[in-house]
Design an enzyme around this catalytic site. Structure first.
Site, mmCIF file in Angstrom:
data_model
loop_
_atom_site.group_PDB
_atom_site.id
_atom_site.type_symbol
_atom_site.label_atom_id
_atom_site.label_comp_id
_atom_site.label_asym_id
_atom_site.label_seq_id
_atom_site.Cartn_x
_atom_site.Cartn_y
_atom_site.Cartn_z
ATOM 1 N N SER A 129 0.836 -1.198 0.000
ATOM 2 C CA SER A 129 0.000 0.000 0.000
ATOM 3 C C SER A 129 0.875 1.254 0.000
ATOM 4 O O SER A 129 1.722 1.408 -0.876
ATOM 5 C CB SER A 129 -0.948 -0.029 1.211
ATOM 6 O OG SER A 129 -1.938 0.965 1.101
ATOM 7 N N ASP A 283 -7.842 -5.093 -6.540
ATOM 8 C CA ASP A 283 -7.547 -3.884 -5.772
ATOM 9 C C ASP A 283 -8.227 -2.684 -6.430
ATOM 10 O O ASP A 283 -8.026 -2.418 -7.614
ATOM 11 C CB ASP A 283 -6.034 -3.681 -5.713
ATOM 12 C CG ASP A 283 -5.595 -2.655 -4.671
ATOM 13 O OD1 ASP A 283 -6.345 -1.697 -4.416
ATOM 14 O OD2 ASP A 283 -4.499 -2.813 -4.123
ATOM 15 N N HIS A 312 -7.902 -4.569 -2.020
ATOM 16 C CA HIS A 312 -6.647 -3.963 -1.591
ATOM 17 C C HIS A 312 -6.056 -4.704 -0.394
ATOM 18 O O HIS A 312 -4.832 -4.804 -0.262
ATOM 19 C CB HIS A 312 -6.900 -2.493 -1.233
ATOM 20 C CG HIS A 312 -5.676 -1.749 -0.821
ATOM 21 N ND1 HIS A 312 -4.539 -1.696 -1.598
ATOM 22 C CD2 HIS A 312 -5.398 -1.031 0.303
ATOM 23 C CE1 HIS A 312 -3.619 -0.964 -0.979
ATOM 24 N NE2 HIS A 312 -4.106 -0.562 0.175
#
Length: 337
Positions: A129, A283, A312
């Site tokens: 991330s 995602d 995600h």
């Protein structure tokens, strides 16, 4: 007693031109630095994450094995452990905390690694991330130092759609009347819960909700999942800290630095070390299509999507099959050298 250490940065000049007095990075290490200092892995944290949240990928017989590697997990600035709105004295506290860029984060991590440990080579930089954005930044800022990078669930630049989602999360939090423009006396719990609700549909995929996959985590209904998890997930964080990290994410762009001057493709082309780029197939923040574009402009990158219905959040270590695949790819990638 804290399970981490801090490295003083002193009075720092940020990329924005603003100064922060007596800044510091909180970090934790796993394993032992060898005599040659060439067994180093750097694993930055992510939005609303701390070093303990990275530990699912670290362990004996895993790719990130502390018996073999010296693993450094630096906490992202703004996360409440490193310099943040919640622990910075006036006049830079609370809502007055300046913007911290990805370039800033990595520049200060570089200081930690070189000045504290005397390290000149890094075997691998890995992260998920907003941690992945830091990985890309390491690759373009210090290509001669970094031997390989493995960003997963993150791109080299935050695209407009993800920027809007992050802005929406901030707006949900700030709508709480107790927020008081960041000068709250008590945690704005209504706003923090609203931020969780705003994040929920983006953190996981449509299939995750359609197939009730949250039931594998012990929630029997969508209502209980949202109320018992998402309404609570951000309550342990300071609201201004969350906003500081999201602002870093909104402005995430590895080419936004004094050298590349927002020439994104140029910044990507400077990542010459082998790169394993692993987006999540579903995602919604950092899409496989965006990762494919990044890889196309990197000279030694491999595009390796992770097939997952966890959106995600395939990269948080909560779904064992996803975690196994990520670890397997990392193990093979490290064995190349």
């Amino acid at each position: 007693m804290n399970d981490y250490e801090t490295f003083p940065l002193g009075d720092i000049l940020l990329q924005s031109g603003q100064q922060l007095p007596q800044a510091f990075i909180a970090y934790k290490t796993y394993g032992t630095l060898n005599i040659a200092k060439n067994n180093v892995i750097v694993y930055p944290t992510w939005f609303a994450g701390r070093h303990t949240d990275n530990e699912w990928l670290i362990g004996e017989n895993k790719a990130l094995d502390p018996n073999r590697y010296f693993i450094i997990v630096p906490n992202m600035l703004g996360n409440g452990l490193s310099t943040s709105p919640s622990n910075t004295p006036a006049p830079f506290d609370k809502a007055n905390f300046p913007l911290i860029s990805m370039y800033d984060n990595v520049r200060f991590q570089h200081q930690l690694i070189t000045q504290k440990f005397g390290i000149t080579k890094i075997k691998l930089v890995v992260g998920w991330s907003l941690g992945a954005l830091q990985v890309f930044q390491w690759g373009t800022s210090y290509p001669e130092m970094v031997e390989r990078i493995a960003p997963f669930g993150g791109t080299a630049k935050t695209r407009p759609h993800a920027q809007l989602v992050f802005e929406g999360m901030i707006a949900a939090l700030q709508a709480d009347t107790n927020f008081k423009k960041g000068r709250y006396e008590h945690p704005p719990v209504v706003g923090l819960a609203a931020m969780g609700r705003a994040y929920a549909p983006w953190g996981f995929s449509q299939a995750y909700y359609m197939e009730n996959l949250y039931q594998s985590e012990g929630y029997h209904s969508l209502k209980s999942y949202v109320e018992d998890y998402w309404d609570q997930v951000f309550l342990s964080f300071d609201a201004n800290d969350l906003i500081a990290m999201l602002r870093t994410g909104i402005h995430g762009d590895i080419s936004d630095n004094p050298v590349d001057r927002c020439n994104f493709e140029q910044a990507l082309s400077k990542i010459t070390s082998p790169a394993l780029v692993m987006p999540g197939s579903s995602d919604l923040f950092f899409t496989p299509e965006d990762s494919a574009y990044d890889v196309q402009h990197m000279p030694n990158a491999v595009f390796q999507p992770i097939e997952s219905k966890w959106g995600h959040c395939f990269g948080i270590g909560a779904n064992e099959p996803d975690s196994f695949v990520i670890d397997s790819h990392l193990r093979q990638f490290l064995q190349l050298g």
